[in-house]
Design an enzyme around this catalytic site. Structure first.
Site, PDB file in Angstrom:
ATOM      1  N   SER A 140       0.646  -1.164  -0.294  1.00 44.37           N
ATOM      2  CA  SER A 140      -0.224   0.120   0.065  1.00 44.37           C
ATOM      3  C   SER A 140       0.752   1.354  -0.329  1.00 44.37           C
ATOM      4  O   SER A 140       2.018   1.377   0.393  1.00 44.37           O
ATOM      5  CB  SER A 140      -0.444  -0.313   1.247  1.00 44.37           C
ATOM      6  OG  SER A 140      -1.352   0.989   1.575  1.00 44.37           O
ATOM      7  N   TYR A 153      -2.144  -0.673  10.356  1.00 45.82           N
ATOM      8  CA  TYR A 153      -1.833  -0.592   9.345  1.00 45.82           C
ATOM      9  C   TYR A 153      -0.921  -0.323   9.025  1.00 45.82           C
ATOM     10  O   TYR A 153       0.278  -1.028   7.182  1.00 45.82           O
ATOM     11  CB  TYR A 153      -3.394  -0.650   8.627  1.00 45.82           C
ATOM     12  CG  TYR A 153      -3.351  -0.706   7.174  1.00 45.82           C
ATOM     13  CD1 TYR A 153      -3.371  -1.949   6.666  1.00 45.82           C
ATOM     14  CD2 TYR A 153      -2.988   0.375   6.618  1.00 45.82           C
ATOM     15  CE1 TYR A 153      -3.546  -2.354   5.007  1.00 45.82           C
ATOM     16  CE2 TYR A 153      -2.817  -0.250   4.732  1.00 45.82           C
ATOM     17  CZ  TYR A 153      -3.428  -0.923   4.421  1.00 45.82           C
ATOM     18  OH  TYR A 153      -3.755  -1.276   3.006  1.00 45.82           O
TER      19      TYR A 153
HETATM   20  P1  NDP Z   1     -10.801  -6.453   0.186  1.00 42.52           P
HETATM   21  O1  NDP Z   1     -11.233  -6.077   1.759  1.00 42.52           O
HETATM   22  O2  NDP Z   1     -12.133  -5.580  -0.739  1.00 42.52           O
HETATM   23  O3  NDP Z   1     -10.671  -7.495   0.054  1.00 42.52           O
HETATM   24  C1  NDP Z   1      -9.496  -8.858   1.563  1.00 42.52           C
HETATM   25  C2  NDP Z   1      -9.487  -9.999   1.034  1.00 42.52           C
HETATM   26  O4  NDP Z   1      -8.390 -10.339   2.064  1.00 42.52           O
HETATM   27  C3  NDP Z   1     -10.809 -10.740   1.456  1.00 42.52           C
HETATM   28  O5  NDP Z   1     -10.323 -11.354   0.337  1.00 42.52           O
HETATM   29  C4  NDP Z   1     -10.425 -11.693   2.521  1.00 42.52           C
HETATM   30  O6  NDP Z   1     -11.102 -12.739   3.111  1.00 42.52           O
HETATM   31  C5  NDP Z   1      -9.200 -11.576   2.721  1.00 42.52           C
HETATM   32  N1  NDP Z   1      -8.572 -11.943   4.155  1.00 42.52           N
HETATM   33  C6  NDP Z   1      -8.296 -10.723   4.926  1.00 42.52           C
HETATM   34  N2  NDP Z   1      -7.823 -11.428   6.014  1.00 42.52           N
HETATM   35  C7  NDP Z   1      -7.030 -12.825   5.700  1.00 42.52           C
HETATM   36  C8  NDP Z   1      -6.933 -13.537   5.661  1.00 42.52           C
HETATM   37  N3  NDP Z   1      -6.420 -13.550   7.340  1.00 42.52           N
HETATM   38  N4  NDP Z   1      -7.043 -15.133   5.381  1.00 42.52           N
HETATM   39  C9  NDP Z   1      -7.245 -15.127   4.253  1.00 42.52           C
HETATM   40  N5  NDP Z   1      -8.367 -13.975   3.767  1.00 42.52           N
HETATM   41  C10 NDP Z   1      -7.849 -12.878   4.459  1.00 42.52           C
HETATM   42  O7  NDP Z   1      -9.426  -5.521   0.180  1.00 42.52           O
HETATM   43  P2  NDP Z   1      -8.621  -5.230  -0.838  1.00 42.52           P
HETATM   44  O8  NDP Z   1      -9.292  -5.758  -2.190  1.00 42.52           O
HETATM   45  O9  NDP Z   1      -8.820  -3.436  -0.826  1.00 42.52           O
HETATM   46  O10 NDP Z   1      -7.272  -5.131  -0.438  1.00 42.52           O
HETATM   47  C11 NDP Z   1      -6.820  -6.208  -0.427  1.00 42.52           C
HETATM   48  C12 NDP Z   1      -4.871  -6.155  -0.564  1.00 42.52           C
HETATM   49  O11 NDP Z   1      -4.568  -4.592  -1.129  1.00 42.52           O
HETATM   50  C13 NDP Z   1      -4.363  -6.001   0.649  1.00 42.52           C
HETATM   51  O12 NDP Z   1      -3.414  -6.095   1.351  1.00 42.52           O
HETATM   52  C14 NDP Z   1      -4.807  -3.922   1.285  1.00 42.52           C
HETATM   53  O13 NDP Z   1      -3.862  -3.668   2.382  1.00 42.52           O
HETATM   54  C15 NDP Z   1      -4.319  -3.910  -0.366  1.00 42.52           C
HETATM   55  N6  NDP Z   1      -4.409  -1.953  -0.110  1.00 42.52           N
HETATM   56  C16 NDP Z   1      -5.661  -2.204  -0.992  1.00 42.52           C
HETATM   57  C17 NDP Z   1      -6.284  -0.819  -1.120  1.00 42.52           C
HETATM   58  C18 NDP Z   1      -7.717   0.021  -0.579  1.00 42.52           C
HETATM   59  O14 NDP Z   1      -7.452   1.640  -1.375  1.00 42.52           O
HETATM   60  N7  NDP Z   1      -8.240  -0.825  -1.789  1.00 42.52           N
HETATM   61  C19 NDP Z   1      -5.493   0.444  -0.777  1.00 42.52           C
HETATM   62  C20 NDP Z   1      -3.931   0.247  -0.636  1.00 42.52           C
HETATM   63  C21 NDP Z   1      -3.618  -1.345  -0.268  1.00 42.52           C
HETATM   64  P3  NDP Z   1     -12.453 -12.510   3.151  1.00 42.52           P
HETATM   65  O15 NDP Z   1     -13.313 -12.004   2.419  1.00 42.52           O
HETATM   66  O16 NDP Z   1     -12.428 -13.838   3.031  1.00 42.52           O
HETATM   67  O17 NDP Z   1     -12.797 -12.277   4.694  1.00 42.52           O
END
Ligand code: NDP
Length: 262
Positions: A140, A153
């Site tokens: 991020s 975070y």
């Molecule tokens: P979402 O919240 O849409 O998706 C997060 C995903 O991570 C979900 O599939 C969730 O699974 C999974 N997850 C979280 N914790 C666990 C765990 N302990 N074990 C297995 N799966 C887990 O977020 P984003 O798509 O936005 O995020 C994806 C990446 O992008 C992350 O690393 C985030 O930090 C990064 N990011 C996002 C930004 C944004 O603005 N959206 C900006 C910068 C970085 P489930 O749904 O099954 O719980």
């Protein structure tokens, strides 16, 4: 960008950037292991892949990366016998400053974003060395910029950036590349979960407006824009001589983001 026959493991594939990556890689011929905890959301991603015309079913692994790393790798290898690309994408955040972050939240964030990713990667490395594969971590801009309401975070993503560069150096001479995509604000469920505001609320819209303004292009990003960067780094034709890179999509215009939570 072809990934024909490549075995690609994506964590956090049940939502947002990971889900968009799953559909993209499937369309490019990859054979997928998709990791998420929420069965309904994971199944809807598998259905989207089907609906896009891809006939090969992905392997869906319902798992938590904080406790199930061994099972994630063993089920992937059992099914495909190999691993070519690991996309460490699962993560979450909880708002809080040094005065308000609960230590339980700090521990949970580090357990997922750093420890879980570390262990899964460690278990994947022998398979990636065998395939001369590669890793793409999803970090991020919060790893590089300060953001007062997301202390734990931001710290976890700074750790992931350093993890990317150190592991890249560890593995480079044995043909395994390790890179990182660092998104700015992207339209996913992340902010609803992290900030606790309903996507349809006035508060959510106001925060998204503030977020748009910290980016040079004055808008937030889309999942596909992150997926393009992930695919670029994961592909041997486009990134064969790139390792240890932190690719921002796109960087915040300000070094310190002063966003108010209304
Ligand atoms: P979402 O919240 O849409 O998706 C997060 C995903 O991570 C979900 O599939 C969730 O699974 C999974 N997850 C979280 N914790 C666990 C765990 N302990 N074990 C297995 N799966 C887990 O977020 P984003 O798509 O936005 O995020 C994806 C990446 O992008 C992350 O690393 C985030 O930090 C990064 N990011 C996002 C930004 C944004 O603005 N959206 C900006 C910068 C970085 P489930 O749904 O099954 O719980």
């Amino acid at each position: 960008m072809s990934f024909e026959g490549k075995i690609v493991l994506i964590t956090g594939a049940s939502s947002g950037i990971g889900a968009a990556a799953a559909v993209y890689f499937a369309q490019q011929g990859a054979l997928l292991a998709l990791v998420g905890r929420n069965a309904e959301r994971a199944e809807s991603v598998a259905a989207k892949i089907r609906d896009s015309g891809v006939e090969v079913e992905p392997l869906v692994i319902l798992a938590d990366i904080t406790v199930d790393s061994e099972r994630i790798i063993s089920e992937t290898i059992e099914k495909y016998g190999r691993l070519d690309v690991l996309i460490n994408n699962a993560a979450f955040g909880v708002p809080g400053s040094i005065e308000t972050t609960r230590i339980e939240d700090y521990d949970a964030i580090f357990s997922t974003n750093v420890r879980g990713t570390f262990l899964l990667t460690q278990l994947a490395v022998p398979h990636l060395l065998a395939s001369k594969g590669n890793i793409v971590n999803v970090s991020s801009v919060c790893g590089m910029r300060t953001f007062p309401i997301l202390l734990a975070y931001c710290m976890s993503k700074a750790a992931l950036d350093q993890f990317t560069q150190c592991v890249a150096v560890d593995l480079a001479d044995r043909g395994v590349r390790v890179n990182c995509v660092s998104p700015g604000v992207v339209d996913t469920n992340f902010h609803e979960i992290t900030l606790g505001f309903n996507k349809d609320s006035v508060e959510y819209a106001a925060i998204m407006d503030q977020y748009a303004n910290i980016h040079p292009m004055k808008r937030i990003g889309q999942t596909d824009e992150c997926v393009n960067a992930i695919a670029f780094l994961a592909n041997e034709n486009t990134a064969a001589f790139i390792t240890g890179t932190l690719l921002t999509v796109e960087l915040s215009i300000v070094e310190r983001m002063f966003i108010s939570l209304i």
